[in-house]
Design an enzyme around this catalytic site. Structure first.
Site: not given
Length: 293
Positions: A84-86, A93, A96, A180-181, A191
């Site tokens: 969700r952190h876009r 991985y 498919r 990035d930081l 989180r």
């Protein structure tokens, strides 16, 4: 950082996070910040002061000069929250193209968490271990069955993209995650918080305490002081605090009532999330709100 480059930090029962590559350091941050006003300061204690100033006043762009690429192995349900952190670049991985990883996150008998009564999306307390053992046994049965069915489909020639559809969310996935930081610190702030789900909290704390603290120690120190361990007060809270510090307890109670925080039902104070959060802030400082005295 060179000492931990490529080293996996174990998380949960079969997960890990490791540094693949990184760019920049605390020096990169102060260098970027000084572009705005010439050479500026050069001593380390001045570097520390500048970084602390940047964090304190939310000047974020200098922190974007640093980037890190991580290789993570994480349960899919935890990964759903993570992704969700876009603000990161991600390559995951693919089941498919490849066979799904033959590993699933197992729950220990004493680790079955109960639903929280106040926080509807959280948990509090645990189920007793005897009942938990039964759930863990059923969990193992489910994992084994779902894997068996998956492999049977593959052996019959079913497409991997379809054969995978009944795998449980506890199945591990892997991804390369570059960020990035500035955005990494935002991720960690959310989180690492005690309200975050336990599983993703373990990853966040490992990234913060084992990797970021080593990579940019001055930034990590400031981040802990001004973000993680800091307390902010809303305008409403400041009004109540002002009255309390002036010894005007009745005014503080009246303000809380005006804000709709003090609602009584059957003679008892009803739960109000904003008030409860304020009370928690006060408790951390050893202060009792006047309506509880």
């Amino acid at each position: 950082m060179e000492e931990i480059l490529g080293k996996p930090f174990k998380i949960l029962d079969d997960g890990f996070v490791r540094v693949v590559d990184y760019m920049g350091s605390d020096d990169s941050i102060v260098q970027a910040a000084r572009v705005s006003y010439g050479k500026g300061t050069k001593k380390r204690h001045q570097d520390r002061g500048l970084i602390r100033y940047l964090i304190r006043h939310q000047h974020t762009t200098p922190f974007e000069m640093c980037e890190i690429k991580l290789h993570v192995r994480v349960p899919m349900d935890t990964w759903r929250q993570w992704i969700r952190h876009r603000t990161a670049n991600v390559n995951e991985y693919s089941t498919r193209y490849s066979i799904a990883i033959d590993a699933a996150y197992q729950t220990a008998p004493d680790a079955w968490r109960l639903q929280a009564t106040v926080n509807r999306q959280g948990s509090e307390g645990t189920l007793d271990a005897e009942q938990g053992e039964k759930l863990s046994a059923r969990e193992r049965e489910l994992h084994q069955l779902s894997r068996k069915i998956y492999e049977e489909r593959l052996q019959l020639g079913v497409a991997r993209e379809q054969a995978r559809k009944d795998l449980p969310l506890c199945t591990y996935t892997e991804a390369y995650w570059k960020i990035d930081l500035h955005n990494l610190l935002h991720f960690l702030h959310l989180r690492m918080d005690e309200h975050a789900q336990y599983e993703i909290r373990q990853y966040a704390r490992t990234i913060g305490e084992q990797i970021v603290a080593r990579w940019v120690p001055l930034t990590w120190e400031a981040f802990l002081d001004y973000v993680v361990n800091a307390t902010t007060f809303s305008h409403l809270e400041k009004q109540i605090l002002s009255a309390m510090f002036q010894g005007q307890s009745e005014k503080a109670v009246a303000l809380a009532a005006d804000f709709g925080w003090l609602v009584y039902k059957d003679g008892k104070l009803s739960g109000h999330i904003e008030r409860l959060e304020f009370e928690k802030k006060l408790a951390e400082m050893g202060i009792t709100p006047p309506w509880s005295e």
